[in-house]
Design a protein around this motif. Structure first.
Motif, PDB file in Angstrom:
ATOM      1  N   GLY A   2      51.756  41.804  57.022  1.00  0.00           N
ATOM      2  CA  GLY A   2      50.722  42.515  57.849  1.00  0.00           C
ATOM      3  C   GLY A   2      50.945  44.230  57.216  1.00  0.00           C
ATOM      4  O   GLY A   2      50.017  44.914  57.068  1.00  0.00           O
ATOM      5  N   ILE A   3      52.358  44.323  57.169  1.00  0.00           N
ATOM      6  CA  ILE A   3      52.579  45.718  57.050  1.00  0.00           C
ATOM      7  C   ILE A   3      52.420  45.877  55.767  1.00  0.00           C
ATOM      8  O   ILE A   3      52.136  47.064  55.214  1.00  0.00           O
ATOM      9  CB  ILE A   3      54.058  45.845  57.501  1.00  0.00           C
ATOM     10  N   ALA A   4      52.639  44.639  54.767  1.00  0.00           N
ATOM     11  CA  ALA A   4      52.607  44.863  53.337  1.00  0.00           C
ATOM     12  C   ALA A   4      51.030  45.250  53.102  1.00  0.00           C
ATOM     13  O   ALA A   4      50.453  45.850  52.375  1.00  0.00           O
ATOM     14  CB  ALA A   4      52.838  43.781  52.729  1.00  0.00           C
ATOM     15  N   LEU A   5      50.049  44.498  53.800  1.00  0.00           N
ATOM     16  CA  LEU A   5      48.537  44.519  53.869  1.00  0.00           C
ATOM     17  C   LEU A   5      48.232  46.051  54.262  1.00  0.00           C
ATOM     18  O   LEU A   5      47.338  46.700  53.403  1.00  0.00           O
ATOM     19  CB  LEU A   5      48.026  43.536  54.590  1.00  0.00           C
ATOM     20  N   TRP A   6      48.860  46.336  55.225  1.00  0.00           N
ATOM     21  CA  TRP A   6      48.320  48.045  55.771  1.00  0.00           C
ATOM     22  C   TRP A   6      48.823  49.075  54.562  1.00  0.00           C
ATOM     23  O   TRP A   6      48.022  49.926  54.317  1.00  0.00           O
ATOM     24  CB  TRP A   6      49.123  48.104  57.070  1.00  0.00           C
ATOM     25  N   SER A   7      50.152  48.857  54.189  1.00  0.00           N
ATOM     26  CA  SER A   7      50.757  49.983  53.151  1.00  0.00           C
ATOM     27  C   SER A   7      49.816  49.704  51.771  1.00  0.00           C
ATOM     28  O   SER A   7      49.440  50.847  51.187  1.00  0.00           O
ATOM     29  CB  SER A   7      51.829  49.789  52.796  1.00  0.00           C
ATOM     30  N   SER A   8      49.426  48.884  51.536  1.00  0.00           N
ATOM     31  CA  SER A   8      48.510  48.434  50.295  1.00  0.00           C
ATOM     32  C   SER A   8      47.173  48.889  50.405  1.00  0.00           C
ATOM     33  O   SER A   8      46.624  49.556  49.603  1.00  0.00           O
ATOM     34  CB  SER A   8      48.391  47.045  50.097  1.00  0.00           C
ATOM     35  N   LEU A   9      46.659  49.100  51.535  1.00  0.00           N
ATOM     36  CA  LEU A   9      45.281  49.635  51.776  1.00  0.00           C
ATOM     37  C   LEU A   9      45.361  51.086  51.844  1.00  0.00           C
ATOM     38  O   LEU A   9      44.403  51.557  50.994  1.00  0.00           O
ATOM     39  CB  LEU A   9      44.747  49.209  53.349  1.00  0.00           C
TER      40      LEU A   9
ATOM     41  N   VAL B 131      41.190  44.476  48.092  1.00  0.00           N
ATOM     42  CA  VAL B 131      41.389  44.005  49.718  1.00  0.00           C
ATOM     43  C   VAL B 131      41.339  42.492  49.480  1.00  0.00           C
ATOM     44  O   VAL B 131      42.417  42.087  50.185  1.00  0.00           O
ATOM     45  CB  VAL B 131      40.110  44.647  50.504  1.00  0.00           C
ATOM     46  N   ALA B 132      40.579  41.808  48.868  1.00  0.00           N
ATOM     47  CA  ALA B 132      40.555  40.545  48.867  1.00  0.00           C
ATOM     48  C   ALA B 132      41.820  39.799  48.506  1.00  0.00           C
ATOM     49  O   ALA B 132      42.522  38.963  48.750  1.00  0.00           O
ATOM     50  CB  ALA B 132      39.467  39.981  48.044  1.00  0.00           C
ATOM     51  N   VAL B 133      42.413  40.447  47.287  1.00  0.00           N
ATOM     52  CA  VAL B 133      43.535  40.035  46.639  1.00  0.00           C
ATOM     53  C   VAL B 133      44.772  40.275  47.563  1.00  0.00           C
ATOM     54  O   VAL B 133      45.570  39.399  47.690  1.00  0.00           O
ATOM     55  CB  VAL B 133      43.851  40.853  45.236  1.00  0.00           C
ATOM     56  N   THR B 134      44.650  41.591  48.157  1.00  0.00           N
ATOM     57  CA  THR B 134      45.942  41.629  49.148  1.00  0.00           C
ATOM     58  C   THR B 134      45.858  40.993  50.153  1.00  0.00           C
ATOM     59  O   THR B 134      46.810  40.420  50.657  1.00  0.00           O
ATOM     60  CB  THR B 134      45.766  43.065  49.306  1.00  0.00           C
ATOM     61  N   ALA B 135      44.558  40.636  50.603  1.00  0.00           N
ATOM     62  CA  ALA B 135      44.402  39.575  51.904  1.00  0.00           C
ATOM     63  C   ALA B 135      45.140  38.238  51.517  1.00  0.00           C
ATOM     64  O   ALA B 135      45.428  37.480  52.532  1.00  0.00           O
ATOM     65  CB  ALA B 135      43.103  39.662  52.279  1.00  0.00           C
ATOM     66  N   GLU B 136      45.203  37.800  50.358  1.00  0.00           N
ATOM     67  CA  GLU B 136      45.529  36.500  49.933  1.00  0.00           C
ATOM     68  C   GLU B 136      47.295  36.639  50.344  1.00  0.00           C
ATOM     69  O   GLU B 136      47.527  35.422  50.703  1.00  0.00           O
ATOM     70  CB  GLU B 136      45.450  36.054  48.464  1.00  0.00           C
ATOM     71  N   THR B 137      47.765  37.601  50.217  1.00  0.00           N
ATOM     72  CA  THR B 137      49.212  37.648  50.574  1.00  0.00           C
ATOM     73  C   THR B 137      49.505  37.469  52.037  1.00  0.00           C
ATOM     74  O   THR B 137      50.774  36.998  52.376  1.00  0.00           O
ATOM     75  CB  THR B 137      49.684  38.983  50.056  1.00  0.00           C
ATOM     76  N   VAL B 138      48.471  37.458  52.805  1.00  0.00           N
ATOM     77  CA  VAL B 138      48.769  37.331  54.368  1.00  0.00           C
ATOM     78  C   VAL B 138      47.916  35.768  54.709  1.00  0.00           C
ATOM     79  O   VAL B 138      47.981  35.282  55.760  1.00  0.00           O
ATOM     80  CB  VAL B 138      48.227  38.217  55.459  1.00  0.00           C
ATOM     81  N   GLY B 139      47.589  35.130  53.445  1.00  0.00           N
ATOM     82  CA  GLY B 139      47.010  33.750  53.822  1.00  0.00           C
ATOM     83  C   GLY B 139      45.586  33.853  54.251  1.00  0.00           C
ATOM     84  O   GLY B 139      44.783  33.085  54.964  1.00  0.00           O
ATOM     85  N   LEU B 140      44.751  35.050  53.958  1.00  0.00           N
ATOM     86  CA  LEU B 140      43.437  35.197  54.491  1.00  0.00           C
ATOM     87  C   LEU B 140      42.418  35.355  53.291  1.00  0.00           C
ATOM     88  O   LEU B 140      42.607  35.945  52.162  1.00  0.00           O
ATOM     89  CB  LEU B 140      43.558  36.420  55.223  1.00  0.00           C
ATOM     90  N   VAL B 141      41.269  34.738  53.416  1.00  0.00           N
ATOM     91  CA  VAL B 141      40.239  34.538  52.357  1.00  0.00           C
ATOM     92  C   VAL B 141      39.390  35.784  52.984  1.00  0.00           C
ATOM     93  O   VAL B 141      38.632  35.667  53.978  1.00  0.00           O
ATOM     94  CB  VAL B 141      39.740  33.307  52.414  1.00  0.00           C
ATOM     95  N   VAL B 142      39.070  36.739  51.870  1.00  0.00           N
ATOM     96  CA  VAL B 142      38.149  37.803  52.093  1.00  0.00           C
ATOM     97  C   VAL B 142      36.630  37.171  51.202  1.00  0.00           C
ATOM     98  O   VAL B 142      36.709  37.230  50.009  1.00  0.00           O
ATOM     99  CB  VAL B 142      38.652  39.022  51.691  1.00  0.00           C
ATOM    100  N   PRO B 143      35.673  37.001  52.035  1.00  0.00           N
ATOM    101  CA  PRO B 143      34.514  36.596  51.140  1.00  0.00           C
ATOM    102  C   PRO B 143      33.778  37.799  50.430  1.00  0.00           C
ATOM    103  O   PRO B 143      33.473  38.776  50.913  1.00  0.00           O
ATOM    104  CB  PRO B 143      33.261  36.143  52.223  1.00  0.00           C
ATOM    105  N   LEU B 144      33.577  37.556  49.160  1.00  0.00           N
ATOM    106  CA  LEU B 144      33.174  38.475  48.048  1.00  0.00           C
ATOM    107  C   LEU B 144      31.910  37.757  47.490  1.00  0.00           C
ATOM    108  O   LEU B 144      31.907  37.154  46.445  1.00  0.00           O
ATOM    109  CB  LEU B 144      34.227  39.135  46.984  1.00  0.00           C
ATOM    110  N   GLU B 145      30.754  38.139  48.092  1.00  0.00           N
ATOM    111  CA  GLU B 145      29.406  37.455  47.653  1.00  0.00           C
ATOM    112  C   GLU B 145      28.731  38.576  46.660  1.00  0.00           C
ATOM    113  O   GLU B 145      28.814  39.497  47.032  1.00  0.00           O
ATOM    114  CB  GLU B 145      28.710  36.965  48.754  1.00  0.00           C
ATOM    115  N   GLU B 146      28.071  38.132  45.555  1.00  0.00           N
ATOM    116  CA  GLU B 146      27.496  39.039  44.548  1.00  0.00           C
ATOM    117  C   GLU B 146      26.352  39.787  45.391  1.00  0.00           C
ATOM    118  O   GLU B 146      25.731  39.033  46.272  1.00  0.00           O
ATOM    119  CB  GLU B 146      26.819  38.160  43.713  1.00  0.00           C
TER     120      GLU B 146
END
Length: 237
Positions: free
Chosen positions: A185-192, A219-234
């Motif tokens: 989560g800290i890696a996600l925060w710092s990446s954001l 954001v979606a790619v980084t979220a994968e590092t915490v095991g979370l899927v971010v939906p990106l719909e066209e």
């Protein structure tokens, strides 16, 4: 009889003048004399509200953290109330922080840019600064409890990397196989924040066609590092 210049100015008035100065000259160029001059005020009127430059800077820092944190909190709350999954909540909160950052580049620079020479933020700034990671932690906690996380393939090697206080703020160490979720989560925060620094300071405009779309993707790619899927719909943007 007191002249209008000698009347004590409300803090909000002084801070508004100071923000305009931030936008023109940056935090390093901020001084009570400059604020008074730009606002047509007596220096004594400004000093009555903020005795020292650092007092004014601290107030601006707190306001910036509070405003950006509130934007994320509202976006997350709205998404959660609509029944959005954790990944969509994360994207909504991240987008809200991005929108605030581009709307307030001077304040973003104040809290996430280079340190202001001679200024050391006091403890008063810690709770406001914690609002951003608190939003992310809340989303990850919800994802963990809701079974929305994918177990990681890598775990923290060796001894724990975090202070006990960090785990306490999260609500305790997560169970296996998510025992390193706080580290992630800290890696996600710092990446954001790093991504926003690149975008607000125009580090990606020469290489990225659509910065808003790239932001969502990152954001979606980084979220994968915490095991979370971010939906990106066209068309979602």
């Amino acid at each position: 009889m007191q002249s209008s210049d000698d009347v004590v100015q409300p803090a909000a008035v002084v801070k508004d003048i100071a923000r305009r100065q931030l936008a023109r000259a940056g935090a390093a160029g901020l001084s009570l004399d400059v604020v008074a001059r730009d606002g047509g005020l007596a220096v004594t009127a400004v000093e009555a509200v903020f005795p020292h430059r650092d007092d004014l800077l601290t107030a601006l820092v707190i306001d910036a953290y509070d405003a950006s944190g509130a934007a994320m909190e509202q976006a997350d709350r709205t998404a959660a109330q609509a029944g959005a999954p954790a990944g969509a909540r994360l994207l909504a909160a991240a987008r809200a922080l991005r929108q605030w950052s581009f709307a307030h580049p001077a304040e973003f620079t104040l809290i996430y840019g280079s340190p202001v020479p001679g200024y050391h933020a006091p403890q008063d700034t810690v709770p406001p600064a914690s609002r951003t990671p608190a939003v992310l932690a809340g989303i990850l906690r919800s994802a963990l409890e809701g079974g929305e996380l994918t177990p990681p393939r890598r775990t923290v090697p060796g001894p724990p990397l975090l202070r006990a206080e960090a785990l306490q703020l999260f609500g305790g160490a997560p169970p296996a196989p998510f025992s390193d979720l706080v580290e992630r989560g800290i890696a996600l925060w710092s990446s954001l924040i790093g991504l926003l620094v690149f975008q607000v300071f125009s580090r990606t405009h020469d290489s990225v066609r659509d910065e808003a779309a790239y932001f969502d993707y990152a954001v979606a790619v980084t979220a994968e590092t915490v095991g979370l899927v971010v939906p990106l719909e066209e068309g979602e943007r």
